[in-house]
Motif scaffolding. Structure first.
Motif, short mmCIF file in Angstrom:
data_model
loop_
_atom_site.label_atom_id
_atom_site.label_comp_id
_atom_site.label_asym_id
_atom_site.label_seq_id
_atom_site.Cartn_x
_atom_site.Cartn_y
_atom_site.Cartn_z
N ALA A 32 0.85 -1.19 0.00
CA ALA A 32 0.00 0.00 0.00
C ALA A 32 0.88 1.23 0.00
N GLU A 33 0.49 2.19 -0.81
CA GLU A 33 1.19 3.47 -0.84
C GLU A 33 0.35 4.45 -0.03
N LEU A 34 0.98 5.12 0.92
CA LEU A 34 0.28 6.04 1.81
C LEU A 34 0.93 7.41 1.79
N ILE A 35 0.10 8.42 1.91
CA ILE A 35 0.57 9.78 2.15
C ILE A 35 0.05 10.13 3.54
N VAL A 36 0.96 10.56 4.41
CA VAL A 36 0.57 10.97 5.76
C VAL A 36 0.84 12.46 5.87
N GLU A 37 -0.21 13.17 6.22
CA GLU A 37 -0.15 14.63 6.26
C GLU A 37 -0.57 15.10 7.65
N ARG A 38 0.43 15.53 8.45
CA ARG A 38 0.17 15.99 9.82
C ARG A 38 -0.67 14.96 10.60
N GLY A 39 -0.30 13.69 10.50
CA GLY A 39 -0.99 12.61 11.20
C GLY A 39 -2.23 12.08 10.52
N ASN A 40 -2.65 12.69 9.42
CA ASN A 40 -3.83 12.25 8.68
C ASN A 40 -3.38 11.31 7.54
N ALA A 89 0.30 3.78 15.34
CA ALA A 89 1.15 3.03 16.28
C ALA A 89 2.63 3.30 16.03
N LEU A 90 3.02 3.49 14.77
CA LEU A 90 4.41 3.77 14.44
C LEU A 90 4.78 5.23 14.68
N GLY A 91 3.79 6.07 14.92
CA GLY A 91 4.05 7.49 15.17
C GLY A 91 4.46 8.27 13.94
N LEU A 92 3.99 7.83 12.77
CA LEU A 92 4.33 8.52 11.53
C LEU A 92 3.47 9.77 11.40
N GLU A 93 4.08 10.89 11.15
CA GLU A 93 3.35 12.16 11.11
C GLU A 93 3.21 12.74 9.71
N THR A 94 4.27 12.66 8.91
CA THR A 94 4.28 13.31 7.60
C THR A 94 5.15 12.53 6.64
N GLY A 95 4.70 12.40 5.39
CA GLY A 95 5.53 11.81 4.36
C GLY A 95 4.82 10.80 3.50
N CYS A 96 5.61 10.08 2.73
CA CYS A 96 5.13 9.04 1.83
C CYS A 96 5.68 7.72 2.35
N ASP A 140 2.99 14.47 -4.32
CA ASP A 140 2.23 14.52 -3.07
C ASP A 140 3.17 14.48 -1.86
N TRP A 141 4.24 13.71 -1.96
CA TRP A 141 5.21 13.63 -0.88
C TRP A 141 5.85 15.00 -0.64
N ILE A 142 6.24 15.65 -1.72
CA ILE A 142 6.84 16.99 -1.61
C ILE A 142 5.84 17.97 -0.99
N LYS A 143 4.57 17.87 -1.38
CA LYS A 143 3.55 18.74 -0.78
C LYS A 143 3.51 18.57 0.73
N THR A 144 3.58 17.31 1.21
CA THR A 144 3.55 17.10 2.67
C THR A 144 4.74 17.75 3.34
N LEU A 145 5.89 17.68 2.69
CA LEU A 145 7.10 18.27 3.27
C LEU A 145 7.05 19.79 3.29
#
Length: 173
Positions: A32-40, A89-96, A140-145
């Motif tokens: 699965a490819e995920l974009i995480v944006e400020r915890g979303n 659970a992994l605490g991922l906040e931002t990124g791809c 999209d990854w760059i946008k999150t950054l």
């Protein structure tokens, strides 16, 4: 986390927990490819590994299909919820992120087998662009950054993809 806390097994691995266990986990293997944006978390796309091969201590996927053909739409929704819980659970906040899971239909269990802070390899980026109608994971990854908003992904793709992956073998051209 459970393995590190288990006193019976902690000494066996001597602090070295990097080993392949996915061959022992039953089920359909998906990435699965995920974009995480400020915890979303936004789950972009699932790819089902329709042909896998064990090579030494590595699982190689020889072909993938998206959307998956081995799980239903409701099971994919369960998978999205499971992945969102994993991200939390992994605490991922931002990124791809590229996460790999197995789904065992018999037990209804999902298992996280791999988590990477990157875009998936092989033709995942290109396949994702086709399945999502042109969305670029790198953009999209760059946008999150840059703290720019990333729109949600359509859960009902218009297109599907299938691709094969060929791995090099020693002594062959």
């Amino acid at each position: 986390k459970e393995m590190k806390a288990d006193q019976a097994y902690a000494g066996i691995f001597e602090g070295q927990f990097e080993f392949i266990a996915e061959t022992f986990i039953p089920g359909i293997e998906l990435s699965a490819e995920l974009i995480v944006e400020r915890g979303n978390t936004k789950v972009c796309v699932f790819h089902e590994k329709v042909e896998v091969e064990n090579s030494g201590q590595t699982m190689l996927e020889n072909s993938c299909v998206s959307p998956p053909i081995g799980i239903s739409a409701s099971e994919m929704d369960e998978g999205r919820q499971y992945l969102e819980q994993c991200v939390q659970a992994l605490g991922l906040e931002t990124g791809c992120f590229h996460l790999e899971v197995k789904y065992d239909r018999g037990s209804g269990l999902w298992d996280l087998i791999e988590a990477n802070p990157r875009v998936g390899g092989a033709l995942i980026k290109e396949s994702t662009e086709i399945v999502t109608g042109g969305r670029c994971l790198l953009s999209d990854w760059i946008k999150t950054l840059l703290n720019q908003p990333v729109e949600s992904f359509n859960r009902k793709p218009k297109w599907g993809t299938f691709f094969r992956i060929y791995f090099g073998e020693q002594g062959r051209t």
